[in-house]
Structures are given as C-alpha cells and as structure tokens.
Motif scaffolding. Structure first.
Motif, PDB file in Angstrom:
ATOM      1  N   GLN A   7       2.467  92.866  91.964  1.00  0.00           N
ATOM      2  CA  GLN A   7       3.048  91.527  91.743  1.00  0.00           C
ATOM      3  C   GLN A   7       3.692  91.756  89.984  1.00  0.00           C
ATOM      4  O   GLN A   7       4.734  91.601  89.762  1.00  0.00           O
ATOM      5  N   HIS A   8       2.727  92.174  89.406  1.00  0.00           N
ATOM      6  CA  HIS A   8       3.223  92.587  87.866  1.00  0.00           C
ATOM      7  C   HIS A   8       4.394  93.398  87.643  1.00  0.00           C
ATOM      8  O   HIS A   8       5.242  93.231  86.886  1.00  0.00           O
ATOM      9  N   TYR A   9       4.263  94.540  88.429  1.00  0.00           N
ATOM     10  CA  TYR A   9       5.325  95.733  88.526  1.00  0.00           C
ATOM     11  C   TYR A   9       6.770  95.316  89.162  1.00  0.00           C
ATOM     12  O   TYR A   9       7.851  95.339  88.392  1.00  0.00           O
ATOM     13  N   LYS A  10       6.647  94.102  89.792  1.00  0.00           N
ATOM     14  CA  LYS A  10       7.835  93.432  90.448  1.00  0.00           C
ATOM     15  C   LYS A  10       8.287  92.371  89.664  1.00  0.00           C
ATOM     16  O   LYS A  10       9.537  92.342  89.861  1.00  0.00           O
ATOM     17  N   ALA A  11       7.644  91.951  88.662  1.00  0.00           N
ATOM     18  CA  ALA A  11       8.242  90.899  87.884  1.00  0.00           C
ATOM     19  C   ALA A  11       8.708  91.659  86.381  1.00  0.00           C
ATOM     20  O   ALA A  11       8.411  92.838  86.248  1.00  0.00           O
ATOM     21  N   GLU A  12       9.443  90.679  85.775  1.00  0.00           N
ATOM     22  CA  GLU A  12       9.846  91.275  84.452  1.00  0.00           C
ATOM     23  C   GLU A  12       8.986  91.521  83.404  1.00  0.00           C
ATOM     24  O   GLU A  12       7.629  90.874  83.679  1.00  0.00           O
ATOM     25  N   LYS A  13       9.080  92.495  82.820  1.00  0.00           N
ATOM     26  CA  LYS A  13       7.778  92.974  81.721  1.00  0.00           C
ATOM     27  C   LYS A  13       7.647  91.609  80.719  1.00  0.00           C
ATOM     28  O   LYS A  13       8.477  90.998  80.378  1.00  0.00           O
ATOM     29  N   ALA A  14       6.161  91.598  80.652  1.00  0.00           N
ATOM     30  CA  ALA A  14       5.694  90.434  80.038  1.00  0.00           C
ATOM     31  C   ALA A  14       5.613  91.120  78.418  1.00  0.00           C
ATOM     32  O   ALA A  14       5.204  91.998  78.197  1.00  0.00           O
ATOM     33  N   ASN A  15       5.716  90.014  77.549  1.00  0.00           N
ATOM     34  CA  ASN A  15       5.828  90.259  75.837  1.00  0.00           C
ATOM     35  C   ASN A  15       4.754  89.124  75.534  1.00  0.00           C
ATOM     36  O   ASN A  15       5.032  88.063  75.202  1.00  0.00           O
ATOM     37  N   PRO A  16       3.437  89.679  75.056  1.00  0.00           N
ATOM     38  CA  PRO A  16       2.760  91.030  75.024  1.00  0.00           C
ATOM     39  C   PRO A  16       2.531  91.323  76.581  1.00  0.00           C
ATOM     40  O   PRO A  16       2.384  90.559  77.493  1.00  0.00           O
ATOM     41  N   PRO A  17       2.359  92.435  76.725  1.00  0.00           N
ATOM     42  CA  PRO A  17       2.064  93.163  78.070  1.00  0.00           C
ATOM     43  C   PRO A  17       0.590  92.617  78.669  1.00  0.00           C
ATOM     44  O   PRO A  17      -0.256  92.380  78.060  1.00  0.00           O
ATOM     45  N   ILE A  18       0.827  92.537  80.022  1.00  0.00           N
ATOM     46  CA  ILE A  18      -0.347  91.680  80.795  1.00  0.00           C
ATOM     47  C   ILE A  18      -1.467  92.979  80.673  1.00  0.00           C
ATOM     48  O   ILE A  18      -1.010  94.180  80.821  1.00  0.00           O
ATOM     49  N   HIS A  19      -2.718  92.435  80.668  1.00  0.00           N
ATOM     50  CA  HIS A  19      -3.788  93.379  80.707  1.00  0.00           C
ATOM     51  C   HIS A  19      -4.828  92.709  81.700  1.00  0.00           C
ATOM     52  O   HIS A  19      -4.960  91.527  81.875  1.00  0.00           O
ATOM     53  N   ILE A  20      -5.617  93.530  82.545  1.00  0.00           N
ATOM     54  CA  ILE A  20      -6.695  93.091  83.309  1.00  0.00           C
ATOM     55  C   ILE A  20      -7.887  93.821  83.098  1.00  0.00           C
ATOM     56  O   ILE A  20      -7.961  95.155  83.000  1.00  0.00           O
ATOM     57  N   TYR A  21      -8.814  92.847  82.656  1.00  0.00           N
ATOM     58  CA  TYR A  21     -10.274  93.362  82.382  1.00  0.00           C
ATOM     59  C   TYR A  21     -11.249  93.235  83.299  1.00  0.00           C
ATOM     60  O   TYR A  21     -11.163  92.025  84.135  1.00  0.00           O
ATOM     61  N   SER A  22     -12.286  94.170  83.582  1.00  0.00           N
ATOM     62  CA  SER A  22     -13.369  93.623  84.496  1.00  0.00           C
ATOM     63  C   SER A  22     -14.608  93.279  83.644  1.00  0.00           C
ATOM     64  O   SER A  22     -14.726  93.912  82.393  1.00  0.00           O
ATOM     65  N   TYR A  23     -15.598  92.385  83.898  1.00  0.00           N
ATOM     66  CA  TYR A  23     -16.458  92.096  83.118  1.00  0.00           C
ATOM     67  C   TYR A  23     -17.647  91.834  84.053  1.00  0.00           C
ATOM     68  O   TYR A  23     -17.562  91.523  85.483  1.00  0.00           O
ATOM     69  N   GLN A  24     -18.959  91.808  83.828  1.00  0.00           N
ATOM     70  CA  GLN A  24     -20.201  91.164  84.626  1.00  0.00           C
ATOM     71  C   GLN A  24     -20.377  89.591  83.745  1.00  0.00           C
ATOM     72  O   GLN A  24     -20.345  89.575  82.699  1.00  0.00           O
ATOM     73  N   TYR A  25     -20.229  88.752  85.049  1.00  0.00           N
ATOM     74  CA  TYR A  25     -20.478  87.306  84.445  1.00  0.00           C
ATOM     75  C   TYR A  25     -20.926  86.696  85.658  1.00  0.00           C
ATOM     76  O   TYR A  25     -21.023  86.843  86.636  1.00  0.00           O
ATOM     77  N   ASN A  26     -22.260  85.922  84.932  1.00  0.00           N
ATOM     78  CA  ASN A  26     -23.208  85.286  86.081  1.00  0.00           C
ATOM     79  C   ASN A  26     -23.679  86.176  87.352  1.00  0.00           C
ATOM     80  O   ASN A  26     -23.601  85.666  88.532  1.00  0.00           O
ATOM     81  N   GLY A  27     -23.874  87.661  86.982  1.00  0.00           N
ATOM     82  CA  GLY A  27     -24.466  88.623  87.895  1.00  0.00           C
ATOM     83  C   GLY A  27     -23.401  88.977  88.837  1.00  0.00           C
ATOM     84  O   GLY A  27     -23.750  89.561  89.761  1.00  0.00           O
ATOM     85  N   ALA A  28     -22.085  88.567  88.588  1.00  0.00           N
ATOM     86  CA  ALA A  28     -21.225  89.317  89.292  1.00  0.00           C
ATOM     87  C   ALA A  28     -19.863  89.994  88.744  1.00  0.00           C
ATOM     88  O   ALA A  28     -19.732  89.827  87.320  1.00  0.00           O
ATOM     89  N   THR A  29     -19.160  91.031  89.498  1.00  0.00           N
ATOM     90  CA  THR A  29     -18.012  91.439  88.682  1.00  0.00           C
ATOM     91  C   THR A  29     -17.022  90.486  88.941  1.00  0.00           C
ATOM     92  O   THR A  29     -16.733  89.738  90.156  1.00  0.00           O
ATOM     93  N   VAL A  30     -16.280  90.227  87.711  1.00  0.00           N
ATOM     94  CA  VAL A  30     -14.971  89.206  87.673  1.00  0.00           C
ATOM     95  C   VAL A  30     -13.965  89.995  86.901  1.00  0.00           C
ATOM     96  O   VAL A  30     -14.213  91.099  86.512  1.00  0.00           O
TER      97      VAL A  30
END
Length: 85
Positions: A7-30
C-alpha cells in the motif's frame, strides 16, 4: 505487513519516509508504523496485522491513549522496512 508495504508503494512518497519496526511488547511481536508528519497517529499492529492502538502522534502527541506504556515497555527494536524512494 507485506500488505501495508505494498500500500505504501502505491501511495505517494511520504516526507519523512515511512518506517516499519518490529518490537517485542507484552510477550508478543508487534509492528510500529511511522507517519509522515505532524499531528498524525502512528500505528501499532499485532503479528496478524490487526491494529492494536496508536501509541503516539495526534494533536497531543500522546496517541489514542490505548497503549500509553508502549514506549517504555517495548524491546528488541528491528527495522523491518523503510520507504526507499
């Protein structure tokens, strides 16, 4: 998250660019998705891609109040994707 990335690739480039991070939170990957700028909620998803909450952003910068402890309790940050455009 693959769907979100497409979906991000189909949309116009954001400024600043979008980032997606993974974390451990409350015992689960988010997954934490940034927003381009100013007064927009960030998004926190579970491993299945379901929205959990908006941990920060918005007019107050404090998100929607549904996971106020996210920043203090998250661990194991990993960059999953950033918009390369």
């Amino acid at each position: 998250m693959e769907t979100k990335i497409r979906q991000h690739y189909k949309a116009e480039k954001a400024n600043p660019p979008i980032h997606i991070y993974s974390y451990q939170y409350n015992g689960a990957t988010v997954y934490y998705e940034t927003t381009p700028c100013c007064d927009q909620f960030t998004n926190l998803y579970n491993a299945e891609g379901k929205l959990i909450c908006h941990p920060d952003g918005g007019l107050t910068g404090r998100g929607d109040g549904k996971c106020p402890e996210f920043a203090d309790n998250r661990t194991e940050e990993k960059l999953v994707w950033q918009d390369p455009r």
